[in-house]
Scaffold this motif. Structure first.
Motif, PDB file in Angstrom:
ATOM      1  N   ARG A  39       0.819  -1.212   0.000  1.00  0.00           N
ATOM      2  CA  ARG A  39       0.000   0.000   0.000  1.00  0.00           C
ATOM      3  C   ARG A  39       0.853   1.262   0.000  1.00  0.00           C
ATOM      4  O   ARG A  39       1.887   1.318   0.651  1.00  0.00           O
ATOM      5  N   PRO A  40       0.395   2.282  -0.734  1.00  0.00           N
ATOM      6  CA  PRO A  40       1.131   3.556  -0.729  1.00  0.00           C
ATOM      7  C   PRO A  40       0.985   4.255   0.617  1.00  0.00           C
ATOM      8  O   PRO A  40      -0.010   4.071   1.327  1.00  0.00           O
ATOM      9  N   ASP A 224      -5.259   5.094  -0.048  1.00  0.00           N
ATOM     10  CA  ASP A 224      -4.260   4.422   0.794  1.00  0.00           C
ATOM     11  C   ASP A 224      -4.331   2.907   0.687  1.00  0.00           C
ATOM     12  O   ASP A 224      -3.431   2.205   1.179  1.00  0.00           O
ATOM     13  N   LEU A 227      -3.531   0.738  -5.682  1.00  0.00           N
ATOM     14  CA  LEU A 227      -2.520   1.297  -6.567  1.00  0.00           C
ATOM     15  C   LEU A 227      -3.154   1.567  -7.924  1.00  0.00           C
ATOM     16  O   LEU A 227      -3.971   0.774  -8.403  1.00  0.00           O
ATOM     17  N   VAL A 293      -0.056   6.040  -8.210  1.00  0.00           N
ATOM     18  CA  VAL A 293      -0.975   6.067  -7.073  1.00  0.00           C
ATOM     19  C   VAL A 293      -2.181   6.919  -7.448  1.00  0.00           C
ATOM     20  O   VAL A 293      -2.166   7.657  -8.441  1.00  0.00           O
ATOM     21  N   THR A 294      -3.225   6.818  -6.651  1.00  0.00           N
ATOM     22  CA  THR A 294      -4.466   7.531  -6.944  1.00  0.00           C
ATOM     23  C   THR A 294      -4.674   8.672  -5.957  1.00  0.00           C
ATOM     24  O   THR A 294      -3.904   8.852  -5.016  1.00  0.00           O
TER      25      THR A 294
END
Length: 359
Positions: A39-40, A224, A227, A293-294
């Motif tokens: 996860r980012p 969060d 991806l 990432v979003t």
């Protein structure tokens, strides 16, 4: 481009992320939720990068010898230390960039039924949908893609070229022609950074393979957890990225084992080294893992061009870059064979390059 697989690939149900966004689900479907380690994060390590190299293309091709040599040195440093750089004054008319962005956005805003007339068959990388999905339990990217083969002409699938939006095909042709010239000129400059004759790389490539992929990342209520695009290096020689104006900052590169965001420079194009150039330079210039990432509120559009040697070409480290201090790191292989290997595996860091490494 990869052929249609002989046996059907079972990928299970794949939700269209734009339609998911419209439905405003209270939770993110489990196939999009990444394992904790993937996860980012939003810590300080992901602050925007201001020091990513910026190369002035006009200095490479149209200035004094001293200015050209200085820019060649900067290009060499960018290739060796980053594997990514932004090109300004690249010679492509800004109206051409605006036009491709316009038709790409219009395509993604078409009704789902219209876009699904151009489906990306599982195991292939042309059409609309999600690429690099090979199993029913594989995690999915929060992204819609539309990809087309451009050159040589035989890799095209005419049935996948849409009739709408207006002038879509014409715009893609014009844009791709301009980007192809940029790639050819950049390869000449990169050859010069290696003290090679400027035409060395381009002559090796034969009738180069070119493809375009448009990526649309809708906003996501839980950025969060997802991806936009899985970490990977590119199988191309060069990749050219145009990021839509007003888009969220989504591109991240792996630098010193940390994910760092790339802030687009106005009207610049982002260039990155692909696996092919890593092999040809015997690892001097490395392809770099990157991901997308979003954003919770903003969408993002990107237009990506992949430029690579002919499928018939046999590749390996250039002899002048191999010596007793720099032993050969990669075996020789047929580029078409490598391309099939690349598109028949899910995106997973630089794992695909293991195909070519000498143990």
């Amino acid at each position: 481009m990869a052929p249609v697989p002989v046996s059907p690939i079972k990928v299970g149900h794949i939700d269209d992320v734009q339609e998911l966004r419209k439905a405003k689900p209270t939770t993110i479907p489990h196939r999009f939720v990444r394992d904790t380690s993937e996860r980012p994060t939003t810590d300080m390590a992901l602050s925007l990068v201001s020091s990513i190299p910026i190369i002035d293309f006009s200095r490479l091709v149209g200035s004094s010898k001293a200015a050209c040599q200085n820019e060649i040195s900067q290009l060499a440093k960018a290739c060796e230390e980053w594997g990514f750089f932004q090109v300004i004054n690249h010679g492509i008319d800004l109206k051409v960039l605006e036009s491709i962005e316009k038709v790409a956005k219009e395509f993604f805003m078409l009704p789902l039924e219209e876009k699904q007339r151009y489906p990306m068959v599982p195991g292939t990388v042309q059409g609309y949908g999600q690429a690099f999905v090979f199993s029913e339990d594989q995690k999915l990217d929060w992204c819609n893609m539309f990809a087309l083969g451009i050159a040589p002409h035989y890799i095209r699938n005419p049935e996948l070229w849409p009739k709408e939006p207006f002038k879509f095909s014409e715009t893609v042709e014009i844009y791709s022609r301009e980007v192809r010239k940029l790639c050819q000129n950049l390869l000449k400059c990169i050859a010069m950074t290696l003290d090679l004759k400027s035409t060395t790389l381009e002559e090796m490539f034969g009738e180069a393979v070119q493809a375009i992929r448009m990526n649309y990342y809708p906003p996501c209520s839980r950025p969060d957890l997802v991806l936009g695009l899985s970490p990977h290096s590119d199988g191309s020689a060069l990749t050219v990225l145009q990021q839509g104006k007003g888009s969220s900052v989504g591109l991240q590169i792996l630098k010193d084992n940390k994910w760092v965001g790339v802030q687009p420079f106005p009207n610049a194009l982002v260039i990155n080294i692909g696996d092919t150039l890593e092999v040809l330079t015997n690892g001097k210039y490395k392809s770099v893992e990157h991901r997308a990432v979003t954003h919770e509120e903003l969408d993002r559009l990107s237009i990506v061009t992949f430029y690579a040697p002919s499928y018939e070409v046999e590749l390996g480290p250039l002899a002048v870059l191999v010596d007793e201090n720099n032993p050969c790191k990669y075996r020789r292989y047929n580029h078409g064979e490598y391309s099939k290997h690349y598109v028949s595996n899910k995106l997973q860091g630089k794992k695909t390059l293991e195909f070519a490494k000498i143990r």
